[in-house]
Design a protein around this motif. Structure first.
Motif, PDB file in Angstrom:
ATOM      1  N   GLY A 180       0.830  -1.198   0.000  1.00 30.92           N
ATOM      2  CA  GLY A 180       0.000   0.000   0.000  1.00 30.92           C
ATOM      3  C   GLY A 180       0.860   1.241   0.000  1.00 30.92           C
ATOM      4  N   LYS A 181       0.225   2.365   0.144  1.00 33.70           N
ATOM      5  CA  LYS A 181       0.935   3.642   0.111  1.00 33.70           C
ATOM      6  C   LYS A 181       1.892   3.784   1.291  1.00 33.70           C
ATOM      7  CE  LYS A 181      -1.407   7.292   1.136  1.00 33.70           C
ATOM      8  NZ  LYS A 181      -2.379   8.420   1.101  1.00 33.70           N
ATOM      9  N   ASP A 182       1.443   3.367   2.488  1.00 31.11           N
ATOM     10  CA  ASP A 182       2.247   3.578   3.696  1.00 31.11           C
ATOM     11  C   ASP A 182       2.638   2.291   4.420  1.00 31.11           C
ATOM     12  OD1 ASP A 182       2.164   6.463   3.553  1.00 31.11           O
ATOM     13  OD2 ASP A 182       0.062   6.317   4.172  1.00 31.11           O
ATOM     14  N   ILE A 183       2.038   1.180   4.053  1.00 33.23           N
ATOM     15  CA  ILE A 183       2.313  -0.080   4.741  1.00 33.23           C
ATOM     16  C   ILE A 183       2.146  -1.238   3.772  1.00 33.23           C
ATOM     17  CG2 ILE A 183      -0.083  -0.367   5.522  1.00 33.23           C
ATOM     18  CD1 ILE A 183       1.028  -1.571   8.141  1.00 33.23           C
ATOM     19  N   THR A 184       2.956  -2.266   3.957  1.00 32.54           N
ATOM     20  CA  THR A 184       2.829  -3.495   3.180  1.00 32.54           C
ATOM     21  C   THR A 184       2.414  -4.617   4.121  1.00 32.54           C
ATOM     22  OG1 THR A 184       4.494  -2.857   1.544  1.00 32.54           O
ATOM     23  CG2 THR A 184       4.042  -5.205   1.772  1.00 32.54           C
TER      24      THR A 184
END
Length: 207
Positions: free
Chosen positions: A77-81
């Motif tokens: 994702g944009k801020d977390i995987t």
């Protein structure tokens, strides 16, 4: 003298032999145990969660029927995987509490932009099996507990936390739990022994 690390040692026919690991019972109370103690994993002990030797009488064999290890799945994702180890999953269902990210049991999804990062992390940290972990800025976060501990779930599995080494003469390196926490079968019915696969829910295990 250097302290021995906490361990769980087992063979195909043995109980779970715990070494230097504090034990918490299903009611949340500390259990006084010797340095080495044995936990039932055949589901038949009359002294659950402790082993009373019944596994030998009933001919228990901890044979693993499912060893189909899958590659780790990464949902970026944009801020977390979100990192998912499908083999470790035992279907506890805590991820379903954040439906916008993880969907439901019957219709799972992995949408890392579906909720604030803090909520996703809080949900992942509830996953008892270590199947869910996460990455932020290239750092893989998978260690959530500070102290070694074994916790017995009522009518459920053995929760192992805090980096307890699992030593299994059948378990190859690629099947070892990823995180510092994992769950072990206590009902005797898991197809992924010694790991829990949720079979206790289906077979009505009590203890």
């Amino acid at each position: 003298m250097k302290k021995r690390p906490s361990q769980i040692v087992l063979s195909q026919y043995s109980p779970l032999m715990s070494v230097d690991t504090p034990l918490t019972d299903a009611q949340g109370g500390a259990v006084e145990v010797p340095r080495v103690y044995s936990l039932c994993r055949c589901g038949e002990s009359g002294a659950k969660p402790m082993c009373d030797g019944t596994h030998a009488k009933v001919g228990f064999a901890g044979v693993r029927e499912d060893s189909a290890k899958r590659p780790l799945e990464y949902y970026e994702g944009k801020d977390i995987t979100i990192v998912y180890d499908r083999y470790l999953c035992m279907g506890a269902g805590f991820c379903g509490e954040l439906e916008a990210v993880f969907g439901t049991h019957d219709a799972p999804i992995y949408e890392p932009d579906g909720a604030p990062v803090e909520e996703i992390i809080a949900t992942i940290r509830k996953c008892p099996s270590g199947a869910l972990t996460y990455m932020i800025d290239g750092v893989h976060y998978k260690d959530f507990f500070d102290k070694p501990e074994i916790v017995i779930e009522r009518n459920g599995p053995v929760h192992t936390r805090g980096g307890v080494d699992l030593i299994d003469d059948q378990l190859s390196d690629e099947l070892l739990p990823l995180a510092d926490h994992y769950v072990l079968c206590r009902c005797g019915g898991s197809k992924k022994k010694p790991l829990c696969d949720g079979s206790h829910e289906e077979n009505g295990f009590e203890g």
